[in-house]
Design a protein around this motif. Structure first.
Motif, short mmCIF file in Angstrom:
data_model
loop_
_atom_site.label_atom_id
_atom_site.label_comp_id
_atom_site.label_asym_id
_atom_site.label_seq_id
_atom_site.Cartn_x
_atom_site.Cartn_y
_atom_site.Cartn_z
N SER A 61 0.83 -1.20 0.00
CA SER A 61 0.00 0.00 0.00
C SER A 61 0.87 1.25 0.00
O SER A 61 2.01 1.23 0.44
CB SER A 61 -0.94 0.02 1.20
N PHE A 62 0.27 2.32 -0.51
CA PHE A 62 0.91 3.62 -0.57
C PHE A 62 -0.11 4.62 -0.07
O PHE A 62 -1.07 4.93 -0.76
CB PHE A 62 1.32 3.97 -2.01
N ALA A 63 0.08 5.12 1.14
CA ALA A 63 -0.87 6.08 1.71
C ALA A 63 -0.11 7.03 2.61
O ALA A 63 0.82 6.62 3.32
CB ALA A 63 -1.96 5.35 2.49
N GLY A 64 -0.52 8.28 2.59
CA GLY A 64 0.11 9.27 3.46
C GLY A 64 1.60 9.43 3.22
O GLY A 64 2.36 9.67 4.16
N LEU A 70 2.68 -5.73 3.63
CA LEU A 70 2.06 -6.58 4.66
C LEU A 70 1.86 -5.83 5.97
O LEU A 70 1.97 -6.39 7.05
CB LEU A 70 2.87 -7.85 4.88
N GLY A 71 1.60 -4.53 5.88
CA GLY A 71 1.36 -3.72 7.06
C GLY A 71 2.61 -3.21 7.73
O GLY A 71 2.55 -2.53 8.76
N VAL A 72 3.78 -3.51 7.16
CA VAL A 72 5.05 -3.08 7.73
C VAL A 72 5.57 -1.89 6.93
O VAL A 72 5.61 -1.92 5.70
CB VAL A 72 6.09 -4.23 7.69
#
Length: 91
Positions: A61-64, A70-72
């Motif tokens: 993911s790419f956010a902020g 994997l959440g790391v």
């Protein structure tokens, strides 16, 4: 690199994302939470992870302004070899 046996004894090397996943799961089994971990990647490993078709869309993911695998949290560059830090030293 790790290798495993598949189909009639042929050895196949684990991909970098598989190695990162294994390291994250091992650290988690040892008591670290994914929120505390930092995956420090070389620029090349980071670019490869973003392009790897074996990585599921929900795994990265790419956010902020931050990349996570994997959440790391992923930090790119500034290292000679990619490594997982079980406890975040970032402030």
């Amino acid at each position: 690199m790790n290798s495993d046996t598949r189909r009639g004894g042929l050895k196949t090397r684990a991909t970098r994302p598989e190695l990162f996943r294994e390291a994250i799961e091992k650290a988690e089994a040892e008591g670290a939470s994914r929120g505390e971990m930092v995956l420090r990647l070389t620029a090349r490993d980071s670019a490869d992870l973003k392009r790897d078709r074996s990585v599921a869309v929900e795994d990265i993911s790419f956010a902020g302004g931050e990349m996570r695998f994997l959440g790391v949290k992923v930090v790119t560059g500034g290292v000679e070899a990619s490594a997982l830090e079980p406890h975040s030293s970032l402030s």
